[in-house]
Structures are given as C-alpha cells and as structure tokens.
Design an enzyme around this catalytic site. Structure first.
Site, PDB file in Angstrom:
ATOM      1  N   ALA A  62       1.782  56.510  11.627  1.00 28.93           N
ATOM      2  CA  ALA A  62       1.616  55.651  10.457  1.00 28.93           C
ATOM      3  C   ALA A  62       0.526  56.243   9.570  1.00 28.93           C
ATOM      4  O   ALA A  62      -0.238  57.104   9.995  1.00 28.93           O
ATOM      5  CB  ALA A  62       1.200  54.259  10.912  1.00 28.93           C
ATOM      6  N   GLY A 101       4.955  55.715  14.664  1.00 29.82           N
ATOM      7  CA  GLY A 101       6.075  55.311  13.818  1.00 29.82           C
ATOM      8  C   GLY A 101       7.060  56.448  13.594  1.00 29.82           C
ATOM      9  O   GLY A 101       8.262  56.208  13.419  1.00 29.82           O
ATOM     10  N   GLU A 104       9.199  56.492  16.577  1.00 33.26           N
ATOM     11  CA  GLU A 104      10.043  55.282  16.560  1.00 33.26           C
ATOM     12  C   GLU A 104      11.199  55.445  15.579  1.00 33.26           C
ATOM     13  O   GLU A 104      12.320  55.010  15.841  1.00 33.26           O
ATOM     14  CB  GLU A 104       9.202  54.061  16.184  1.00 33.26           C
ATOM     15  CG  GLU A 104       8.266  53.639  17.306  1.00 33.26           C
ATOM     16  CD  GLU A 104       7.457  52.414  16.926  1.00 33.26           C
ATOM     17  OE1 GLU A 104       6.636  52.527  15.995  1.00 33.26           O
ATOM     18  OE2 GLU A 104       7.656  51.351  17.532  1.00 33.26           O
ATOM     19  N   GLU A 124      -0.173  54.297  20.061  1.00 35.24           N
ATOM     20  CA  GLU A 124      -0.764  53.101  19.444  1.00 35.24           C
ATOM     21  C   GLU A 124      -1.803  52.422  20.320  1.00 35.24           C
ATOM     22  O   GLU A 124      -2.792  51.869  19.838  1.00 35.24           O
ATOM     23  CB  GLU A 124       0.326  52.087  19.075  1.00 35.24           C
ATOM     24  CG  GLU A 124       1.168  52.446  17.869  1.00 35.24           C
ATOM     25  CD  GLU A 124       2.245  53.480  18.152  1.00 35.24           C
ATOM     26  OE1 GLU A 124       2.325  53.999  19.284  1.00 35.24           O
ATOM     27  OE2 GLU A 124       3.010  53.779  17.216  1.00 35.24           O
TER      28      GLU A 124
END
Ligand code: NAD
Length: 701
Positions: A62, A101, A104, A124
C-alpha cells in the site's frame, strides 16, 4: 490512461503496466489506472489481460502515506472485485517483492506467474494490521489453514519457488525478459483453454480442521505476540474463511482491518516504522555526503561481542580479520563463532556449505601489522579505558590513512579514546547489542571530532549488515544504557519496598517486555553489574539500591550461569522458579533499612520502572545526546525489547500525557527523595505547556 498505469494490446493480450517508482506502491492513481485499463480490456479485442510492473518490483504494498487520510476511490477491494469478475483471464506476472496489497491484487487474478527471484508476502502484521483486501480469505483457500496462519501472523516473505510449491503461484517463468516470458505463459494458458480460476470459489472443508486447532494456535501466538492484537484478529479472519461464505468472510476481514487501523497498537507500530527510517538520518550531515569504501573489516577482541560482530560482516560477504591477544584466545573465539553458526544450521536457517563459506570469510590474526590493509576496525576488547586507549594507539600506528576506527564500548568516552590517536576525526562509536549477530540495534556514537563522512559511512555500513542505526552523542552509557540505570534501580528498590521478583517481572512481561528486568539481570550475570558498581567511586556508589543483588553475588548466586540468582533455574530446561530464601533475604534487608513493606499494583510497578526511563530520556533530548524522541524509541524497541506495540518509551509517554508523568515523578520525589527522582526541566516545561515530545520534536526541527 495515466502515465503511472499504461495499457497496450500485444498480439491478443491486453497488457497493463504499472510504473510508479520506486516500489510501485498502490496509490490512488495506481488503483484508478488499473481499474480503467481493466474496464477498457473488457470490451476490446484482447483475449486475456496481463498485469505487470515496470522497474525493480511488482507492487510492493500500500502507499502508507495515504494512511490516516480520507480514503480516495476506488478502494482496493473494488479493484480486486473487478479483476476477479473479469470475463477475460487476468494473469499477474510477479518480480521483485509482491507484498501486501500488491500480492493481494495478484491473488484476485485468475493466474499468477513469477520469476524465481521474486518474493511474495503479507507483512501487514508488522504494522499491527492484517491484510484487508482478501489476503486472509484467499491465502487459506490456496495453501490450507495452518500454512496461511504461519504466513499471515509472521508477515515473513516467501521465495517464489516455495510459494509455487505451496500453491500461491501457478508458474515460475524465466527471468530474461519479464514481459515476453509472461506473454508466453499467457499464450500457453489461452492455447490450453485454461478456465477462469477464481480463488474465492475454492471451499475449505471445515471437517479438515482438528477440533481446538484455532484455540491452540492462539495460545502459541500469545507467547510471541507480546501485547499485539493483530495476530489474534488474523486468526479470527482465517477462522471466518473456514466457517463463513466468502463474501461474509471478506466483510469480517474488512471490519477487523478497520478495528486494527484505528488501534493504538497499530499506531505505535507505524510510529516505529517511520522512526526507524528517520533515525539513520543525521540532521546536520548532508544527504549526499560522500562515503568511504568499506571492503575489508577487522575486529579487535574475539569475545562475546567481537565474535558476534564478525559474524554480522561475514553474513553479508564482507571479509573480516579477527585479532586476539594470543592463539589460545583466538581459537576460543573462533570456536564460539562456529558453535553459534552450528545452532543456526540446526534450526535450518543455514546449510553446512553456507556456514563454511561464512566462517572462511573470518580469518584469525594476532599481529597488529596485519591490519594495514583494512578499511574499518571495530574494537571490542575489555571495557577498560586504559586498555582501549593502548589498542587505539596501536591502531593509529598500523592502519592506513582513511581507515575508520570504531569502538564498541558500552560506556566509555569516545573522545578520550580518540585522543589516543592522531586522527580523532576517523574515530567513532559503534555500539552493538548482545548477541551482536542477532540484535538489530546499532548505536552510532558521534565524538566531538568525528567527521561527517565517517558518520555517513558507518550509517550506511550499519544498514548493510542489517542493523537499525540511531545516533548518540558522547555521555556515560550513551542513549540506551544511560536510560537503563534508573529502570534497573527502581526494580531493585521495589523489592525492598515489598514486591517479590515475580511480581515485578510479571508486571513488566504483562506490559510486553520480552523479559522482566530482574530475570534479565540473572540472564546477563549478576556479577557483571556487581563488578561495574564496585569499580565506581564512593560518591557514585549507592549501597541501598543494589543491596539484594550484592548479597546474592556475595553468596555465589550469579544468575542463570550458576543455576541461581534472584530465581532458581532448572538445570536442563532453564525454567525459572521463585526461591523462598531470596524472598526472606529481601524481607530481612528491607527490615534492616527500616522499610515497611507495601502493596503495589502492576500500574505502580510500571510507573516506578519506566518513568525514570522517560525522565532520563527528556534530559538526553535537552542535552542534544539524542537527535529526536523517536530515535530513543528506536533504541528501546530494537536494543532493549521494549514492546513495539507500545511504540517505545517516549511515544508511550506522549500517550499517557506528560503532565501525568511529571506529576507522578514529583510525587515519587516527595516520597522517595530527590536523589532518585528529579524531574527533567524539559519534562516539566512540556507538562506545563500541555505538549508532547513529538510536538517538541517538530518545533525543534
Ligand atoms: P569479552 O570479555 O567477552 O571479550 C573481550 C575480548 O577481548 C577477550 O576475548 C580478550 O581476549 C580480548 N582482548 C582483550 N584485550 C585485547 C587486546 N589488547 N587486543 C586484542 N584482544 C583483546 O567482552 P565483551 O562482552 O565481548 O565486551 C567487549 C566490549 O563490548 C566491551 O567494551 C563491552 O563494554 C562492549 N559491549 C558488551 C556487551 C555485552 O553485552 N557483553 C554489549 C555491548 C557492548
């Protein structure tokens, strides 16, 4: 299309390329660009869509600068849904580090290929968060519940080939030309009529999970998570992946992600994340200061610290010479290094060949003349200023001009040591922590005359060997050990005031310290502190504070190494247990001092132990010993295992409120005396102004 995300059709494949240097972070522009390209691909002539990144890595996570700001559409889950629902195959091609992210996003694609050097991971948890875009729902569907939990709760990256074996990646592709090789893979998929494979469609059979599995996993975690809540929430999410339909599971994940995003634990961990990066920057040393080349290193003294420091360099392929006083000491030192590496091999973290390669990089010497060609020396001989100065005098004679001469001293004056040379500008402190090959902190100590390029070089070198560096000026004990003295002292005083060792250590461990300070003394050896205390002048001595520790040493209880100290230790398991004799000794010593035993709550124990740290930290700041309060936090988290979920002592103090701390310090002063409790002027000033250390830091540049 934005310049950050481009889209082109190559043959029959729509290729989406992300170009957002340095790490292709998933900023709003990247999310929007991917979504637009994907929408375009749905209605053009392409038959499949390839998603890849330019530069050195696939999306590495992110954009954390967006944290705490109002979310800008499209959200990542929205992009992922579009990817997953695409009616044409979407294939991700991974290189570099596909993290958070980014990974993901690839899990929402129908297929994933990667070059062998790529790594994937969901880190994370290291910021007190959980993967909030389907990671906790998709990973267990691909690799099973246990492997998913291990991956998600450790946050450790996984190499592509292993990830492929586990089922996280479908294909390893050659690495000569990412785009061409990935396009070949897409062609193979299309030629073979590969179906739209959606991870969400995989079901986990709940009966495959042993009863009690999640409870047991939680229990194991609570031992290492130390006050962090993210691990627990990750288990809840994975549990949801087993027991709920996928959309409900994703919703649960989102809710728990939002809970963590606003949790004090995650805020503290994000503080440390940024603090760590900030700490290596020296305010008055220009960023572009040229650095010296360090290709050959020498360590003086192959004892506890010297051996560990030598390993740090060998681990990154830098040849090291290890100098000892004679052959016997050298053999002992090399033996310990071999033993330490063997433990790593036994744990499966290194193989035999790698161990031998590393050991080969460490050559033992006993003659100072052999130091003539080294670029950097780190002295780790006995903690005795006289001996250290003799060593530095010799280094000055034999080392080439420009060689950096560093000392690993824990307490001594770097300027005094530098005065034994004709080149004080090349002398610097490099204070490693024990065990040096494991502990992440490196305190870089700036002498009065240390030159800027020496500081810049040492900061860079520290990073190269995997350390987190923080700068300290010269004072007794530098940042960390100087602050520690009040902490250790108050723990001892609490015993005299009526606490048991178990009570003090439990309060500290409950707070999140890896080990209570009393047990820590037993681990380090009570004789170490005893010798240091007895070497001090009468004026510096404090016969009251360390009375119990002194009597234990005098009765032969040296801590773990002698099987007993404040606690008794099991000979095989090293498990500690309390000893009624020690408790009796404490009671009788307190009685001799006329101290009435009192009851203490855990909160009071924390205040007594930690407020001296904070008060000393405030003094260190106003004296300019540390550059920033966040540097002190870094020192305590990485050097003294202060719980990262509390953000370090200065950050923690800001959360409690400096006025509350100041008032308590004044109360303790009135109760226990000025000798132990004098509020630091900066603490008083900030308390009166209603400010935090962080505010003070911003105002002071
Ligand atoms: P140690 O006693 O284990 O090792 C010191 C080594 O230095 C011995 O092997 C000795 O033979 C060798 N030596 C002594 N004089 C020498 C000389 N003139 N030339 C070459 N070798 C010589 O000590 P240690 O615990 O490794 O501590 C070394 C330094 O590191 C000290 O300054 C100490 O304060 C500092 N330090 C120690 C720790 C710790 O936890 N042990 C942590 C941080 C810093």
């Amino acid at each position: 299309m934005s310049s950050i995300v481009s889209y082109e059709i190559i043959g029959n494949v729509g290729v989406i390329s992300v170009n957002n240097p340095p790490v292709n972070a998933l900023s709003q522009a990247v999310r929007e660009g991917i979504l637009n390209a994907l929408n375009q691909a749905q209605s053009d002539a392409s038959e499949a869509v390839l998603l890849l990144c330019e530069g050195r890595t696939f999306i590495a996570g992110a954009d954390i600068t967006e944290f705490g700001k109002p979310p800008q559409p499209p959200s990542l889950p929205e992009v992922l849904t579009a990817v997953e629902n695409s009616k044409k195959l979407v294939i991700a091609a991974l290189h570099g580090t596909a993290l958070g992210g980014g990974f993901e996003l690839s899990l929402a694609c129908h297929y994933r290929c990667a070059v062998a050097s790529a790594q994937v991971g969901l880190p994370e948890v290291k910021l007190g968060l959980l993967p909030g875009a389907g990671g906790t729902q998709r990973v267990p569907r691909l690799v099973g519940v246990k492997a998913a939990l291990d991956m998600l709760t450790s946050g450790k990256p996984i190499a592509a080939e292993k990830a492929c074996d586990m089922g996280l990646i479908d294909e390893i592709i050659p690495s000569s030309d990412l785009k061409a090789d990935a396009l070949n893979y897409v062609k193979d998929l299309l030629d073979s009529g590969a179906p739209l494979k959606r991870v969400r469609d995989i079901n986990i059979d709940p009966s495959s999970i042993e009863p009690g599995f999640f409870d047991n996993y939680r229990k194991q975690l609570s031992r290492r998570a130390r006050g962090q809540i993210a691990q627990d929430r990750i288990v809840s999410c994975v549990q949801a992946a087993v027991t709920m339909p996928v959309d409900k599971g994703l919703q649960r994940e989102r809710e728990l992600f939002m809970e963590l995003l606003t949790s004090p634990e995650s805020a503290a961990m994000r503080h440390i994340f940024f603090a760590e990066r900030e700490a290596s920057k020296i305010k008055d040393v220009a960023k572009d200061t040229p650095v010296r080349e360090i290709n050959k290193v020498a360590i003086i003294g192959g004892g506890t610290m010297g051996g560990g420091i030598a390993m740090c360099f060998a681990n990154v392929g830098i040849p090291v010479k290890l100098l000892e006083i004679d052959n016997e000491a050298l053999q002992r030192g090399m033996g310990i290094i071999r033993k330490n590496y063997s433990i790593t091999v036994r744990k499966g973290k290194l193989n035999e060949a790698q161990m031998e390669d590393r050991i080969k990089l460490i050559s033992g010497i006993t003659d100072y003349a052999d130091l003539a060609d080294v670029d950097q020396v780190i002295e780790a001989v006995f903690e005795n200023p006289g001996i250290k100065k003799v060593v530095f005098g010799k280094l000055d004679e034999v080392c080439k001009p420009g060689a950096i001469l560093a000392s690993n001293t824990s307490y001594q004056d770097i300027d005094d040591i530098a005065s034994a040379t004709s080149r004080p500008e090349d002398v610097v402190g490099m204070h490693f922590f024990s065990p040096a090959n494991v502990m992440r902190l490196l305190e870089v100590v700036r002498g009065e005359k240390t030159s800027d390029d020496v500081l810049a070089t040492v900061m860079k070198l520290g990073k190269k060997i995997g350390k987190v560096c923080a700068l300290s000026k010269v004072c007794y004990g530098f940042i960390g050990n100087r602050m520690l003295s009040g902490y250790g002292r108050e723990a001892q005083m609490l015993l005299l005031d009526g606490c048991t060792p178990v009570q003090v250590d439990s309060a500290l461990e409950q707070f999140g310290m890896a080990m209570g300070v009393i047990a820590m003394g037993d681990l380090a050896g009570l004789d170490v502190g005893y010798k240091a205390r007895h070497a001090r002048t009468d004026l510096q001595k404090d016969p009251k504070a360390y009375r119990i520790a002194d009597s234990l040493v005098e009765s032969g209880r040296l801590g773990q190494k002698s099987g007993a100290g404040f606690y008794n230790y099991d000979a095989t398991t090293r498990a500690r247990s309390s000893d009624p004799e020690v408790e009796e000794l404490i009671r009788s010593e307190a009685e001799k001092l006329g101290i009435q035993p009192q009851q203490f709550t855990d909160e009071e124990i924390l205040q007594r132990c930690f407020y001296p740290l904070i008060n000393e930290g405030a003094l260190i700041l106003e004296q300019g010993i540390a550059q920033r309060p966040s540097d002190i936090d870094v020192v305590y988290v990485y050097g003294y295992a202060f719980p990262v979920a509390k953000g370090g002592p200065m950050y923690w103090a800001d959360q409690i409120g400096l006025k509350n701390i100041y008032d308590k310090v004044c109360e303790f002063r009135d109760k226990y005396g000025e000798k132990y409790w004098t509020p630091a002027p900066l603490l008083q000033k900030l308390a009166e102004e209603g400010k935090t250390f962080a505010q003070w830091s911003r105002e002071n540049g």
